[in-house]
Design an enzyme around this catalytic site. Structure first.
Site, PDB file in Angstrom:
ATOM      1  N   GLU A 125      14.354 -15.624   0.104  1.00  0.00           N
ATOM      2  CA  GLU A 125      14.705 -16.753   0.975  1.00  0.00           C
ATOM      3  C   GLU A 125      13.685 -17.887   0.848  1.00  0.00           C
ATOM      4  OE1 GLU A 125      15.239 -15.667   5.075  1.00  0.00           O
ATOM      5  OE2 GLU A 125      16.343 -13.858   4.510  1.00  0.00           O
ATOM      6  N   ASP A 127       0.829  -1.206   0.000  1.00  0.00           N
ATOM      7  CA  ASP A 127       0.000   0.000   0.000  1.00  0.00           C
ATOM      8  C   ASP A 127       0.866   1.260   0.000  1.00  0.00           C
ATOM      9  OD1 ASP A 127      -2.817   1.008   0.417  1.00  0.00           O
ATOM     10  OD2 ASP A 127      -1.861   1.942   2.140  1.00  0.00           O
TER      11      ASP A 127
HETATM   12  C1  BGC Z   1      -5.442   2.253  -0.479  1.00  0.00           C
HETATM   13  C2  BGC Z   1      -6.588   3.048   0.010  1.00  0.00           C
HETATM   14  C3  BGC Z   1      -6.189   3.660   1.347  1.00  0.00           C
HETATM   15  C4  BGC Z   1      -4.868   4.432   1.249  1.00  0.00           C
HETATM   16  C5  BGC Z   1      -4.287   4.691   2.598  1.00  0.00           C
HETATM   17  C6  BGC Z   1      -4.428   3.359  -0.725  1.00  0.00           C
HETATM   18  O1  BGC Z   1      -3.538   3.154  -1.570  1.00  0.00           O
HETATM   19  O2  BGC Z   1      -5.693   1.518  -1.646  1.00  0.00           O
HETATM   20  O3  BGC Z   1      -7.755   2.296   0.115  1.00  0.00           O
HETATM   21  O4  BGC Z   1      -7.186   4.545   1.736  1.00  0.00           O
HETATM   22  O5  BGC Z   1      -3.938   3.704   0.542  1.00  0.00           O
HETATM   23  O6  BGC Z   1      -3.853   3.514   3.184  1.00  0.00           O
END
Ligand code: BGC
Length: 557
Positions: free
Chosen positions: A268, A217
């Site tokens: 790994e 993310d």
């Molecule tokens: C996720 C979102 C989220 C944000 C903050 C994004 O890239 O896909 O759903 O709100 O990151 O974590």
């Protein structure tokens, strides 16, 4: 045009093949809205396990599970309290193991979401930071600064959070902490060794549990230069086009040092764990995330941002295959996910200026298209099916978002009182936010909750979800669900080398071949077009008198 001619061994064991990800069809499960096994209105892991036969019949190669960790849901679970546990409302670690075993038993890989830019404000480390003095080791794991102004009552800078409002929040002793997203999502300090080690331990924890890969993310935000004086927003905006790797927090060059360490850990394992970066960066910099020394793959959101337009699609496809060949990664194709308006709805709204709405801050949900009353539902779905069939013919991996296989539209009519997305609340409702693509799935036409569970769903479902239910589509050979199943079945059998050759065609038609004589032709125009000789394998809409009608894709063998 030819991309990386990496052979895809069709007879390789999908559970041990190190290249399984290169051309995988990955299905995104947003767990709280997928299937609710215990009637509390929230989808859960046992719900996913119960639907493994559904996923298997759909024909996907992998599942990407959005966050399922303990969370107050200030941002749909992307505010994580504990990275190595399961939200008790969604199950237990034992339920996780059962789900992983069921998926693996069906030959389906499991990718989990890792949220390293920020924790939740309920994470033990953040609570410790609040209880600890300025300058303490506990505060050093996050980004605390003194305020500005005579009494420090003003934030350290004028930076805005992605969801709106200041990116700084003041704590009782007067200091401020940085949150690029919601205030409940304090940013980690990635210069801190303890933070690095903690995430390595988390990646190892899930890898040891049999997870096959990770979706990272906001992968482009971890490294930050917060040396004083902090630049103003205006200065940051004026500092070029985001390609020099020197922005204070987006896409800094040194973020890749973090991923080099992660790659060593991934390698790994046998097969090596995979990772895909969610990095809203300039296309020319995407390859850094996708390199084999780094995460190995990065989302290409270009198709998702393109209007339904032949020229635009052609450019996006060509550019991304060139990039994939340069990095050695395979390309990733996405039309919908949990952050954007569903593609059936985008294509049924008046066109928006291509690519105008998206920046490094990842605010894709502003791609809301035009006003709801102008939505042409039938046209939108027809184009969505055409775009999907085209996407599934491309070399590389394809990411599908739960519910698109049912042809679902965005749910626009959610009462304000039921909305959950911080993007809605922090913009005084000006942006509707992302709840409309996160409404729990309809499995049967019966209410309550259309088979999602026995309790009231956590977001209200519209009446039109009933006719879209899985059980009805299952029985209808012309349904969007059966259209997806057939496409995925054919795609699975026909994946060869990652090559694509364009066939000259009219400007409003995209025609290409894949190894083995497999062809995909899409008519983006307004008049039906003639087809070359070949056996019709699949179409997104019926042919008309042997011609390919507008807004339709055909596969020929
Ligand atoms: C996720 C979102 C989220 C944000 C903050 C994004 O890239 O896909 O759903 O709100 O990151 O974590």
């Amino acid at each position: 045009m030819t991309s990386n001619p990496q052979p895809f061994p069709s007879n390789a064991d999908p559970l041990t093949d190190p290249d399984w990800w290169r051309q995988a069809a990955v299905y995104q499960v947003y767990p709280r809205s997928f299937s609710d096994s215990n009637g509390d209105g929230l989808g859960d892991l046992q719900g996913v396990t119960a639907k493994v036969p559904y996923l298997s019949a759909l024909g996907v190669d992998a599942v990407w599970l959005s966050p399922f960790y303990p969370s107050a849901l200030a941002d749909g679970g992307y505010d994580v309290d504990d990275y190595r546990d399961v939200d008790p409302r969604l199950g237990t670690l034992a339920h996780f193991d059962d789900m992983a075993a069921a998926l693996h038993g069906a030959g389906i890989k499991l990718i989990v979401d890792i949220v390293p830019n920020h924790s939740s404000n309920r994470h033990a480390w953040f609570r410790e930071a609040l209880d600890s003095p300025r300058g303490s080791a506990a505060r050093e794991r996050y980004i605390f600064r003194d305020g500005t102004g005579p009494d420090g009552a003003q934030p350290p800078s004028d930076w805005q959070s992605v969801f709106g409002g200041s990116a700084w929040e003041q704590v009782p002793d007067g200091q401020w902490y940085l949150h690029l997203f919601a205030p409940e999502q304090p940013d980690f300090n990635w210069d801190n060794r303890a933070v690095k080690d903690e995430f390595l331990a988390t990646l190892r924890f899930w890898s040891d549990r049999g997870v096959d890969g990770f979706r990272i993310d906001v992968a482009h935000a971890l490294a930050k230069d917060l040396s004083e004086p902090l630049p103003s927003s205006a200065l940051l905006a004026a500092e070029g086009d985001g390609t020099d790797g020197a922005h204070a927090f987006w896409d800094r060059n040194e973020v890749h040092d973090i991923y080099t360490e992660w790659r060593a850990l991934f390698n790994e394992y046998t097969p090596p764990r995979t990772a895909v970066a969610e990095a809203w960066v300039h296309a020319s910099r995407r390859g850094r995330y996708a390199s084999p020394e780094g995460l190995g793959q990065a989302f290409n959101f270009d198709l998702l941002q393109a209007d339904f337009d032949a020229a635009r699609f052609r450019t996006v496809i060509t550019d991304n295959l060139v990039q994939a060949a340069e990095t050695g990664a395979s390309s990733t194709w996405v039309l919908s996910n949990h952050d954007v308006v569903r593609h059936a709805t985008r294509y049924g709204l008046p066109a928006t200026p291509a690519d105008s709405a998206k920046g490094q801050d990842g605010k894709a949900w502003v791609l809301a298209g035009g006003p709801e009353e102008q939505l042409d539902r039938a046209a939108g779905l027809r184009r969505a099916r055409a775009a999907t069939l085209l996407m599934l013919a491309l070399p590389g991996s394809a990411y599908l978002y739960q519910g698109e296989e049912l042809g679902l539209h965005e749910v626009a009519a959610i009462p304000d009182a039921d909305r959950q997305d911080p993007a809605f609340f922090r913009n005084a409702g000006v942006e509707k936010g992302r709840d409309g693509c996160r409404v729990p799935l309809p499995w049967t036409p019966e209410e309550p909750s259309f088979g999602f569970g026995t309790g009231a769903p956590h977001l209200p479902q519209p009446e039109w979800f009933g006719p879209a239910a899985v059980s009805l589509q299952d029985a209808d050979t012309d349904s969007t669900l059966n259209f997806y199943r057939r496409a995925l079945e054919l795609r699975g059998k026909r994946q060869g080398a990652e090559e694509l050759a364009w066939v000259p065609s009219a400007a409003s038609v995209l025609h290409f071949t894949r190894p083995g004589g497999w062809q995909s032709i899409t008519n983006f125009g307004t008049a039906a077009v003639a087809l070359p000789a070949g056996t019709v394998l699949h179409t997104s809409a019926p042919l008309e008198g042997g011609l390919l009608p507008p807004d339709t894709t055909v596969w020929l063998g």
